[in-house]
Design a protein around this motif. Structure first.
Motif, mmCIF file in Angstrom:
data_model
loop_
_atom_site.group_PDB
_atom_site.id
_atom_site.type_symbol
_atom_site.label_atom_id
_atom_site.label_comp_id
_atom_site.label_asym_id
_atom_site.label_seq_id
_atom_site.Cartn_x
_atom_site.Cartn_y
_atom_site.Cartn_z
ATOM 1 N N GLY A 10 0.801 -1.214 0.000
ATOM 2 C CA GLY A 10 0.000 0.000 0.000
ATOM 3 C C GLY A 10 0.830 1.259 0.000
ATOM 4 N N ASP A 11 0.364 2.260 0.724
ATOM 5 C CA ASP A 11 1.027 3.558 0.759
ATOM 6 C C ASP A 11 2.490 3.400 1.130
ATOM 7 O OD1 ASP A 11 0.035 6.772 2.225
ATOM 8 O OD2 ASP A 11 1.769 6.202 1.009
ATOM 9 N N THR A 12 3.355 3.963 0.319
ATOM 10 C CA THR A 12 4.788 3.751 0.530
ATOM 11 C C THR A 12 5.357 4.626 1.637
ATOM 12 O OG1 THR A 12 5.265 5.345 -1.229
ATOM 13 C CG2 THR A 12 5.174 3.012 -1.850
ATOM 14 N N LEU A 13 4.610 5.592 2.099
ATOM 15 C CA LEU A 13 5.041 6.410 3.226
ATOM 16 C C LEU A 13 4.278 5.934 4.447
ATOM 17 C CD1 LEU A 13 6.777 8.820 4.162
ATOM 18 C CD2 LEU A 13 4.800 10.287 3.704
ATOM 19 N N ALA B 184 8.753 6.409 7.571
ATOM 20 C CA ALA B 184 9.706 5.794 6.651
ATOM 21 C C ALA B 184 9.055 5.702 5.288
ATOM 22 C CB ALA B 184 10.120 4.409 7.140
ATOM 23 N N GLU B 185 9.893 5.741 4.266
ATOM 24 C CA GLU B 185 9.388 5.679 2.904
ATOM 25 C C GLU B 185 9.997 4.504 2.169
ATOM 26 O OE1 GLU B 185 9.934 9.237 0.605
ATOM 27 O OE2 GLU B 185 8.506 8.564 -0.933
ATOM 28 N N PHE B 186 9.146 3.668 1.616
ATOM 29 C CA PHE B 186 9.563 2.529 0.814
ATOM 30 C C PHE B 186 9.766 2.993 -0.621
ATOM 31 C CE2 PHE B 186 10.101 -1.453 -1.003
ATOM 32 C CZ PHE B 186 9.090 -1.801 -1.885
ATOM 33 N N LYS B 187 10.963 2.791 -1.150
ATOM 34 C CA LYS B 187 11.250 3.121 -2.540
ATOM 35 C C LYS B 187 11.760 1.862 -3.227
ATOM 36 C CE LYS B 187 12.261 8.031 -1.900
ATOM 37 N NZ LYS B 187 13.225 9.135 -2.109
ATOM 38 N N ARG B 188 10.872 1.243 -3.981
ATOM 39 C CA ARG B 188 11.216 -0.026 -4.628
ATOM 40 C C ARG B 188 12.378 0.152 -5.608
ATOM 41 N NH1 ARG B 188 8.261 -4.631 -5.268
ATOM 42 N NH2 ARG B 188 6.353 -3.582 -4.598
ATOM 43 N N SER B 189 12.369 1.245 -6.355
ATOM 44 C CA SER B 189 13.396 1.457 -7.378
ATOM 45 C C SER B 189 14.794 1.578 -6.775
ATOM 46 C CB SER B 189 13.077 2.717 -8.193
ATOM 47 O OG SER B 189 13.071 3.858 -7.350
ATOM 48 N N GLN B 190 14.858 2.015 -5.531
ATOM 49 C CA GLN B 190 16.146 2.172 -4.861
ATOM 50 C C GLN B 190 16.392 1.089 -3.819
ATOM 51 O OE1 GLN B 190 16.529 6.199 -3.344
ATOM 52 N NE2 GLN B 190 15.596 7.070 -5.178
ATOM 53 N N SER B 191 15.446 0.165 -3.683
ATOM 54 C CA SER B 191 15.551 -0.883 -2.645
ATOM 55 C C SER B 191 15.881 -0.259 -1.297
ATOM 56 C CB SER B 191 16.628 -1.915 -3.018
ATOM 57 O OG SER B 191 16.280 -2.579 -4.215
ATOM 58 N N SER B 192 15.138 0.786 -0.971
ATOM 59 C CA SER B 192 15.438 1.491 0.271
ATOM 60 C C SER B 192 14.191 1.646 1.137
ATOM 61 C CB SER B 192 16.038 2.867 -0.014
ATOM 62 O OG SER B 192 15.077 3.738 -0.585
ATOM 63 N N PHE B 193 14.451 1.843 2.408
ATOM 64 C CA PHE B 193 13.371 2.056 3.394
ATOM 65 C C PHE B 193 13.971 2.931 4.478
ATOM 66 C CE2 PHE B 193 9.319 1.403 5.053
ATOM 67 C CZ PHE B 193 9.323 0.887 6.345
ATOM 68 N N ASN B 194 14.166 4.195 4.159
ATOM 69 C CA ASN B 194 14.834 5.109 5.074
ATOM 70 C C ASN B 194 13.889 5.631 6.148
ATOM 71 O OD1 ASN B 194 17.068 4.713 3.481
ATOM 72 N ND2 ASN B 194 16.976 6.721 2.491
ATOM 73 N N LEU B 195 14.430 5.785 7.316
ATOM 74 C CA LEU B 195 13.666 6.258 8.478
ATOM 75 C C LEU B 195 13.926 7.739 8.675
ATOM 76 C CD1 LEU B 195 11.952 5.304 11.017
ATOM 77 C CD2 LEU B 195 14.158 5.211 12.213
ATOM 78 N N ARG B 196 12.871 8.497 8.961
ATOM 79 C CA ARG B 196 13.027 9.946 9.113
ATOM 80 C C ARG B 196 12.264 10.451 10.334
ATOM 81 N NH1 ARG B 196 11.872 10.300 3.049
ATOM 82 N NH2 ARG B 196 9.726 10.787 3.663
ATOM 83 N N LYS B 197 12.783 11.558 10.848
ATOM 84 C CA LYS B 197 12.068 12.274 11.909
ATOM 85 C C LYS B 197 12.402 13.754 11.741
ATOM 86 C CE LYS B 197 10.906 12.332 16.799
ATOM 87 N NZ LYS B 197 11.039 11.685 18.121
ATOM 88 N N PRO B 198 11.403 14.617 11.739
ATOM 89 C CA PRO B 198 11.659 16.031 11.450
ATOM 90 C C PRO B 198 12.428 16.765 12.543
ATOM 91 C CG PRO B 198 9.316 15.643 11.838
ATOM 92 C CD PRO B 198 9.986 14.313 11.807
ATOM 93 N N SER B 199 12.244 16.344 13.795
ATOM 94 C CA SER B 199 12.904 17.049 14.899
ATOM 95 C C SER B 199 13.252 16.036 15.986
ATOM 96 C CB SER B 199 11.976 18.142 15.455
ATOM 97 O OG SER B 199 12.575 18.786 16.561
#
Lengths: 116, 116
Positions: free
Chosen positions: A53-56, A65-80
């Motif tokens: 489903g939703d990649t974010l 975290a955002e799933f990016k199939r083209s980059q085989s990545s699943f990076n974790l983020r936090k704004p602050s």
């Protein structure tokens, strides 16, 4: 073979700054992806998960975290980042090949330090 | 609701001795997993129980490791005889039985095993 790579062993950020922890995976099928956090003396706690489903995906404690199939990545983020976010973070793939179900394949982890 | 508990939290033994680690999963969780993290390495899967049955023990390093889950409740992991390379943190996790629920694993705090 299936694998997870977390290229950063240790990251230091200032409190209030944004954070991105990198995760790349190698997996033959659609991956089930996870981020776990381990604070000192604690077990691993699930931050968020992606199945489809939703990649974010949004998780607990303000993480996403955002799933990016083209980059085989699943990076974790936090704004602050908050001082309490100092911990070790693990990216994992759920291994659903073959007959087994539920086994997780982990990266080596990224230790996050937070400067005041 | 009680989380996953592990005992002991830390064990120091000499090479050649025997050690038994215990894990109590969350009540009602059919799946129970053992993982191990050797220093500097990633967390690696050891084995998976569904109730009292071993579903997958492909990650067990050798026959010095014996895991049991009598009655489908708590589990023990015995190392006999222990070797220096067995040192690390042993994690237990549990999850619900079905499909993607099985991947939402709740981890215990781990047992740190030191073999001298």
């Amino acid at each position: 073979a299936q694998s997870v790579t977390q290229p950063d062993i240790h990251i230091t950020v200032s409190e209030g700054a944004s954070l991105e922890l990198r995760c790349n995976y190698s997996y033959g099928a659609t991956p089930y992806l996870f981020w776990y956090v381990q604070s000192p003396g604690q077990g691993l706690q699930l931050l968020l998960k992606y199945f489809s489903g939703d990649t974010l995906v949004q998780g607990i404690k303000g993480f996403e975290a955002e799933f990016k199939r083209s980059q085989s990545s699943f990076n974790l983020r936090k704004p602050s980042v908050h001082w309490s976010d100092a911990a070790e973070y693990f990216c994992a793939v759920g291994d659903h090949y073959g007959g087994s179900q539920g086994n997780l394949i982990f990266g080596k982890g990224t230790k996050l330090s937070v400067k005041p | 609701e009680a989380g996953v508990t592990q005992f002991p939290s830390h064990s120091v033994i000499e090479k050649g001795q025997t050690v038994t680690l215990r894990c109590d999963p969350i009540s009602g969780h059919d799946n129970l997993y053992w993982y191990r993290r050797v220093m500097g390495k990633e967390i690696k899967f050891l084995l998976h129980f569904v109730k009292e049955s071993k579903q997958d023990e492909s990650g067990m390093p050798n026959n010095r490791f014996l895991a049991e889950r009598t009655g489908g409740t708590y589990s023990t992991l015995k190392v006999q005889p222990a070797e220096l390379e067995d040192s690390g943190v042993y994690f237990c996790a549990s999850s619900q039985k079905w499909a993607t629920d099985s991947y939402e694993q709740y981890f215990g705090p781990g047992t740190r095993l030191t073999v001298t």
